[in-house]
Write an enzyme that holds these catalytic residues in place. Sequence first.
Site, PDB file in Angstrom:
ATOM      1  CB  SER A 197      -0.943  -0.046   1.209  1.00  0.00           C
ATOM      2  OG  SER A 197      -1.966   0.897   1.095  1.00  0.00           O
ATOM      3  CD  GLU A 244      -5.159  -4.562  -3.536  1.00  0.00           C
ATOM      4  OE1 GLU A 244      -5.818  -3.863  -2.761  1.00  0.00           O
ATOM      5  OE2 GLU A 244      -3.938  -4.780  -3.388  1.00  0.00           O
ATOM      6  CG  HIS A 301      -4.906  -3.271   0.338  1.00  0.00           C
ATOM      7  ND1 HIS A 301      -4.176  -2.995  -0.804  1.00  0.00           N
ATOM      8  CD2 HIS A 301      -4.438  -2.399   1.287  1.00  0.00           C
ATOM      9  CE1 HIS A 301      -3.323  -2.015  -0.565  1.00  0.00           C
ATOM     10  NE2 HIS A 301      -3.448  -1.650   0.698  1.00  0.00           N
TER      11      HIS A 301
END
Length: 695
Positions: free
Chosen positions: A535, A618, A646
Amino acid sequence: MVRPLLFATTLLAAAPAAAETCRDRLTPSVARLPPGNRALTPQDLIGLRDFGPPYDIPGGDRSFAVSPDRRRVALILRRADPATNSYCIGLVVVTAETGAAGILDSGGDPIFAAFDLHGLADQRTGAIDPPAPVWSPDGRRIAFLRRDQGRTRLWLVDADGKAPARSLTNETSDVRRFAWTSNGTRLIYSVRRGIGDAQADIDVESRSGFIYDHRFWPMADARPLPPASVPFDYRVVDLDGSAHPTSDADRALLAPAAAIGIPANATLRARREGASAWVAPRYAGRYTSPGALTARVNDRLYPCDAPACAERVVGIWWTDTGDLLFLRDWVGEKAGHLEFFRWRPGSAPVSLYETADDLTGCQRGVAGLLCAREAAQRPRELVSVLPKARRIVPIYDPNPEFAAFRLGAVTRLPARASDGAMSFADLVLPPDHRPGEHHPLVIIQYNSRGFLRGGTGDEYPIFLFAQRGFAVLSYQRPQSFAFGSDTRDFQAFQRLNVKDWADRRRAFTALDSAIDAAIARGVIDPTRIGITGLSDGASTVQWALLNSDRFRTAVISSCCEDPGSVTYGAGLAFQDDIRKFGYPLPGPAADVFWRPFSLARNAGRVHTPLLIQAADREFRAALETVGSLRDAGNPVEMFVFPDEYHLKWQPAHRLAIYDRVVDWFDFWLRGEVDPDPAKAAHYARWRALAARPAS
């Protein structure tokens, strides 16, 4: 160089016996092992017993519930098992005075935190974060959520444990929140039945094809998602499971109005007879603002203007003597420290106790506060904090076996960004470090509060790296560049972060200074440094690979911010948002904007071996980056993990990730390989990557 075959053999030895039940796995061992003698395995880390969210926010949400008489604590305990790719989950009650614990219920599946984002309902990050249990007003029963066969239901159990727990609801939609009525005879709960209806409408629409519009989040799914406008529904249930319509008063229990005399925008509240206290934004109208601590005693206001309560007060509690106890989370030179103060409104606050440990979810106990505590070398446990006595008393340790592991020394180092923002990093050395040794260094981001497990997302096992002979720098990034600015909304806040890549520069230059501090200690080989991130941490890796020549290799868990993936790959709603954040349309301005940051646009400048381990929801965001790097002849490899978010939640995937990242850094920084024949193929690929000429 071939290294000893360690992980495979120890994992087989650590596998649970076939007859072991979930209750057995949740029950800590009573055997006393010599402290600090055992070697740590991936299974040991993954199999730690946890309660509360998988992240640490000082002060933080409540991860447990205290009984009305303050003598017992209820919490949801979980333990992962990579062998079965599942979790053991149980409701545990702990006696605060003695630490005695009992399991009142076991079973069920993980409950993920859900939220609305970009106009779409029920988005998930993969964080396992069930609401804390709730005691009945008389302390005789405990209500909690449990998920079985794809549905989250409201359950009830007697606190004495004499009868088995039972489900109170049979909704076709997940129960979200719940609360007791004041008399303790009923429970109010919320569901979102319209989600199922919206999914049914989308199924009908699929027969004629979906129009591509703002309902899509194409990184995660190839069909529209329900809108955030889907409302919540409320029901009341008796203790025998009989359901009833709700009143406005019932619904108010789940969304209580601000107490009389306390601002509606208060983030913290505390009340006692004749007095109240709160923390509310100091500057009204700003998107982010320091909090202001205020007390009202006998209708007189007392703002706390002392430096101790200037900002980041993360907990407040009235004491029996009429003083207010508050917890300060320091920034600046004391970043990473928490400090308790006693304040009698009208006088100056008095410091009571300071700690570098992380304390979350603190609530009043019979004596002092009951908190969840983590330390750098200590997983989460339940403790009693006695600020006046300046000490912390352990109550319930779910992982007493962890004291037997031999861990490397931890030293906290300062981190200062080029704009002056302060933070810190923790340097972990191998357990057998000797003076004069210089170790390869692995950077792990971007939260170093509490137990040093595996960084944000828990994919980089810090103490396993140290055991392998690496030094590890666990980095806590500073607050966002725009934090505390006078921006009025999220779009303006993000524009300030994005302009000239100010936030990326802050995050990286603070990290760079922490690396300097680590090297200055004379224990690091500065020619062998690797970097990791998920992230925001992955964005820092992206910046580092283009703006520094320090890093020999890198691993990221999400990827990447590049023009095509950011502009078009995340869907129309996100495309609209990033325009408001200041990302330019394609053209000459975009070329200048992306030059310092885009790996795809600068593929010819990147020669650092890069491993990407991405979730299936993702990985599409990485395709532009991976394709550009491959075309330029750069060493890059990507793995995609199915049914992941995530934050990756599956224990078997975490085990594979742990094993691969250690192998990767051994290969690229130490020139070592695992002799396990099952890994021969990936070493052959990596040797080919190392030999591949750049274009």
